[in-house]
Motif scaffolding. Structure first.
Motif, PDB file in Angstrom:
ATOM      1  N   THR A 166      -2.524  88.646 -36.500  1.00  0.00           N
ATOM      2  CA  THR A 166      -1.622  87.671 -35.894  1.00  0.00           C
ATOM      3  C   THR A 166      -0.608  87.151 -36.913  1.00  0.00           C
ATOM      4  O   THR A 166       0.563  86.970 -36.591  1.00  0.00           O
ATOM      5  CB  THR A 166      -2.425  86.476 -35.318  1.00  0.00           C
ATOM      6  OG1 THR A 166      -3.330  86.975 -34.339  1.00  0.00           O
ATOM      7  CG2 THR A 166      -1.513  85.445 -34.692  1.00  0.00           C
ATOM      8  N   GLU A 167      -1.079  86.926 -38.140  1.00  0.00           N
ATOM      9  CA  GLU A 167      -0.214  86.411 -39.201  1.00  0.00           C
ATOM     10  C   GLU A 167       0.651  87.496 -39.842  1.00  0.00           C
ATOM     11  O   GLU A 167       1.553  87.203 -40.615  1.00  0.00           O
ATOM     12  CB  GLU A 167      -1.058  85.743 -40.297  1.00  0.00           C
ATOM     13  CG  GLU A 167      -1.785  84.499 -39.846  1.00  0.00           C
ATOM     14  CD  GLU A 167      -0.840  83.361 -39.493  1.00  0.00           C
ATOM     15  OE1 GLU A 167       0.112  83.123 -40.261  1.00  0.00           O
ATOM     16  OE2 GLU A 167      -1.053  82.720 -38.449  1.00  0.00           O
ATOM     17  N   GLY A 168       0.343  88.744 -39.528  1.00  0.00           N
ATOM     18  CA  GLY A 168       1.119  89.857 -40.072  1.00  0.00           C
ATOM     19  C   GLY A 168       0.847  90.123 -41.544  1.00  0.00           C
ATOM     20  O   GLY A 168       1.743  90.527 -42.286  1.00  0.00           O
TER      21      GLY A 168
ATOM     22  N   LEU B  81      -5.281  87.734 -46.585  1.00  0.00           N
ATOM     23  CA  LEU B  81      -5.793  86.565 -45.865  1.00  0.00           C
ATOM     24  C   LEU B  81      -7.004  85.972 -46.584  1.00  0.00           C
ATOM     25  O   LEU B  81      -7.086  84.760 -46.780  1.00  0.00           O
ATOM     26  CB  LEU B  81      -6.174  86.943 -44.429  1.00  0.00           C
ATOM     27  CG  LEU B  81      -6.768  85.798 -43.613  1.00  0.00           C
ATOM     28  CD1 LEU B  81      -5.676  84.888 -43.102  1.00  0.00           C
ATOM     29  CD2 LEU B  81      -7.606  86.324 -42.470  1.00  0.00           C
ATOM     30  N   ILE B  82      -7.917  86.833 -47.009  1.00  0.00           N
ATOM     31  CA  ILE B  82      -9.121  86.368 -47.701  1.00  0.00           C
ATOM     32  C   ILE B  82      -8.752  85.746 -49.046  1.00  0.00           C
ATOM     33  O   ILE B  82      -9.270  84.695 -49.422  1.00  0.00           O
ATOM     34  CB  ILE B  82     -10.145  87.506 -47.838  1.00  0.00           C
ATOM     35  CG1 ILE B  82     -10.682  87.866 -46.450  1.00  0.00           C
ATOM     36  CG2 ILE B  82     -11.271  87.110 -48.784  1.00  0.00           C
ATOM     37  CD1 ILE B  82     -11.532  89.123 -46.402  1.00  0.00           C
TER      38      ILE B  82
ATOM     39  N   PRO C 146     -20.493  90.011 -38.938  1.00  0.00           N
ATOM     40  CA  PRO C 146     -19.560  90.810 -38.123  1.00  0.00           C
ATOM     41  C   PRO C 146     -18.593  89.959 -37.303  1.00  0.00           C
ATOM     42  O   PRO C 146     -17.402  90.276 -37.228  1.00  0.00           O
ATOM     43  CB  PRO C 146     -20.489  91.629 -37.212  1.00  0.00           C
ATOM     44  CG  PRO C 146     -21.758  91.740 -37.994  1.00  0.00           C
ATOM     45  CD  PRO C 146     -21.883  90.446 -38.751  1.00  0.00           C
ATOM     46  N   SER C 147     -19.069  88.867 -36.732  1.00  0.00           N
ATOM     47  CA  SER C 147     -18.182  88.023 -35.922  1.00  0.00           C
ATOM     48  C   SER C 147     -17.108  87.356 -36.785  1.00  0.00           C
ATOM     49  O   SER C 147     -15.957  87.223 -36.366  1.00  0.00           O
ATOM     50  CB  SER C 147     -18.991  86.961 -35.174  1.00  0.00           C
ATOM     51  OG  SER C 147     -19.703  86.143 -36.090  1.00  0.00           O
TER      52      SER C 147
ATOM     53  N   ALA D 213     -11.496  87.197 -38.722  1.00  0.00           N
ATOM     54  CA  ALA D 213     -10.560  87.269 -39.850  1.00  0.00           C
ATOM     55  C   ALA D 213      -9.552  88.396 -39.630  1.00  0.00           C
ATOM     56  O   ALA D 213      -8.365  88.238 -39.921  1.00  0.00           O
ATOM     57  CB  ALA D 213     -11.325  87.479 -41.152  1.00  0.00           C
ATOM     58  N   ARG D 214     -10.005  89.513 -39.121  1.00  0.00           N
ATOM     59  CA  ARG D 214      -9.088  90.626 -38.832  1.00  0.00           C
ATOM     60  C   ARG D 214      -8.047  90.221 -37.787  1.00  0.00           C
ATOM     61  O   ARG D 214      -6.865  90.547 -37.917  1.00  0.00           O
ATOM     62  CB  ARG D 214      -9.868  91.845 -38.335  1.00  0.00           C
ATOM     63  CG  ARG D 214     -10.540  92.611 -39.431  1.00  0.00           C
ATOM     64  CD  ARG D 214     -11.173  93.889 -38.903  1.00  0.00           C
ATOM     65  NE  ARG D 214     -11.681  94.687 -40.002  1.00  0.00           N
ATOM     66  CZ  ARG D 214     -12.872  95.244 -40.039  1.00  0.00           C
ATOM     67  NH1 ARG D 214     -13.691  95.134 -39.004  1.00  0.00           N
ATOM     68  NH2 ARG D 214     -13.259  95.939 -41.084  1.00  0.00           N
TER      69      ARG D 214
END
Length: 83
Positions: free
Chosen positions: A24-26, A32-33, A12-13, A18-19
């Protein structure tokens, strides 16, 4: 490009972090993954590539080439040694 689904279990952390980074990166979390996995695979491939190249190296031949490099030639403009 063919796509497939894969159930990814994250702590979960880690998922929350990652979320946050994706936001932040839009970009979407999925993107992202995907990029993170691609970067890791690339890094692993580069490491094995250089290991394979090093195994084929001819060290005495390389040292001979380096000894001859620039012999008898003046440095090019900007290559002079600082005094």
């Amino acid at each position: 490009m063919r796509k497939s689904n894969f159930a990814l279990r994250l702590q979960p952390s880690l998922l929350e972090e990652a979320r946050k980074v994706a936001e932040t990166e839009g970009v979407a979390l999925n993107q992202l993954i995907n990029v993170a996995v691609a970067e890791k695979l690339s890094a692993l491939r580069v490491e094995s590539y250089f290991e394979e190249r090093a195994a084929r190296a001819d060290i005495p031949k390389a040292l001979d080439v380096l000894k001859r490099a620039g012999k008898g030639k003046k440095p090019m403009q900007g290559d002079e040694l600082a005094r």
